[in-house]
Write an enzyme that holds these catalytic residues in place. Sequence first.
Site: not given
Length: 406
Positions: A200, A361
């Site tokens: 992330h 992501e």
Amino acid sequence: MRANLFTLTACLLAGTASAASEKSAFKPDKDGKYWIYGEGISAAFIPYGASITDLLVKDQYGIDRDVVMGFDNATYYEVDKQHAHLGGIVGRYANRIKNSTFEIDGVEYKVKANDNPTPEYPEGLDTLHGGPDGWDWRTFSVVSYTNNSITFSLVDPDGKEGFPGEVVSYVTYTLGKMTWDFKIVAIATTKKTPIMLSNHGYWNLDGFANNETQSVLNHTFYLPYSGQRVDVDPILIPTGDIAANKKGSVNDFWSAPKQIASGFKGKEIEGNCGGGCDGYDNCWLVNKPSPIDWRADGNYVARLQSAWSGIQLDIYSDQEAFQMYSCNFQNGSMTLKKGQGLYDNEDFPRTVPKYGCLVLEVEDWIDAINHPEWHRSDKHFIEPGGDPYVVQASYRFSINSTVTPY
Ligand SMILES: *[C@@H]1O[C@H](CO)[C@@H](O)[C@H](O)[C@H]1NC(C)=O
Ligand SMILES: *[C@@H]1O[C@H](CO)[C@@H](O)[C@H](O)[C@H]1NC(C)=O
Ligand SMILES: *[C@@H]1O[C@H](CO)[C@@H](O)[C@H](O)[C@H]1NC(C)=O
Ligand SMILES: *[C@@H]1O[C@H](CO)[C@@H](O)[C@H](O)[C@H]1NC(C)=O
Ligand SMILES: *[C@@H]1O[C@H](CO)[C@@H](O)[C@H](O)[C@H]1NC(C)=O
Ligand SMILES: *[C@@H]1O[C@H](CO)[C@@H](O)[C@H](O)[C@H]1NC(C)=O
Ligand SMILES: *[C@@H]1O[C@H](CO)[C@@H](O)[C@H](O)[C@H]1NC(C)=O
């Protein structure tokens, strides 16, 4: 036999860990960061969340730019109250789980909620990134550390956050020639359980040093395989529908590369990242033949570039979806690292503004555990004795390589 095998494994792991810590050259720096080096690139990581804290590449003028958000030292990650999942591994199940519920072989499981709180459900209506104590809040072990790579490990116990069974995982980050690669492997050791993991990281390819804008709205983004996205409701829970990203529409990044800002020109951007939210927080599908032969096919799934720094990032991955979040909730309350931003510039304080970054992501279709009709369950539910969960990505940097007209 079984006990012996476990003992052997424990010894091997302990051996690797102590070998790593005995090598005097390979120790964390005074800020608790583990630096690794490649050609034209260096990066630092910490055990907390197995997070990336720094990533340095030179811009078009040869100046080092630190292109990821983070903090100056490892200790502050545990102190920071905002906990924006900064650069960590999100898991055991990335993104949102509808109603914090899923079913395995006829048994319903309820996991801890931590997203979209209401008066009636103060903890939240759903679970985001594995719950209130998800993987990016945990301290991983360092099991291997060399000059160009680091491997972390986490054992996630049975029942943690409500998930069934123990999960054992390894996260390896490696630097090469202007590349940052990661590989995450996880196995379910005792029970069938959902697993979806990703890094992330928050990106700003100008290292927040652009003296005309600190936002990433000027960055150009391209998702050449993403004509579709996962449709979501106003709290970003998948509805089950797959939506078309019509050419020229707000979520069209496939027909041509475009500046993030150009998506903001019309009314379509309103509510695009949920009720009352203008921006992006969407899951685009990667429409390549499945399974993706990502090492051989040679095609990136996402490209991000900044004309200001000249830095371009091409992301290659084996995953069949891609989430992008445009930092809609940054509000100037998070400080930059020392090596980022501008000093003594009254237009730009040393904090991250709204739209100052992008989270990228690689992952699979979000909340597929609640959508058996998508026929992706085998990828999302991992069981003892079955295939391991694997996610791989390669982030490749270049300078001045593409000039994209605005
Ligand atoms: C990139 O392009 C700029 C503008 O043309 C030039 O000044 C710079 O030297 C180039 N840098 C590299 C590393 O190619
Ligand atoms: C650690 O980092 C935080 C945030 O980057 C900073 O506020 C703090 O002063 C640093 N602490 C030390 C001891 O360097
Ligand atoms: C949410 O989950 C609970 C079980 O924990 C169930 O009783 C309820 O019906 C679910 N709500 C919705 C809207 O699916
Ligand atoms: C680590 O790698 C970098 C870049 O390849 C090199 O300059 C440095 O000498 C290496 N350090 C050690 C301790 O091997
Ligand atoms: C921004 O920085 C460049 C290069 O350092 C400089 O030429 C330019 O005048 C600066 N612009 C502003 C608005 O400060
Ligand atoms: C931002 O993009 C616009 C075009 O959309 C361009 O006119 C402007 O110069 C860019 N600014 C920077 C700082 O790159
Ligand atoms: C900015 O966001 C943080 C984290 O969500 C919040 O704690 C803070 O109150 C916000 N500040 C302002 C000025 O809105």
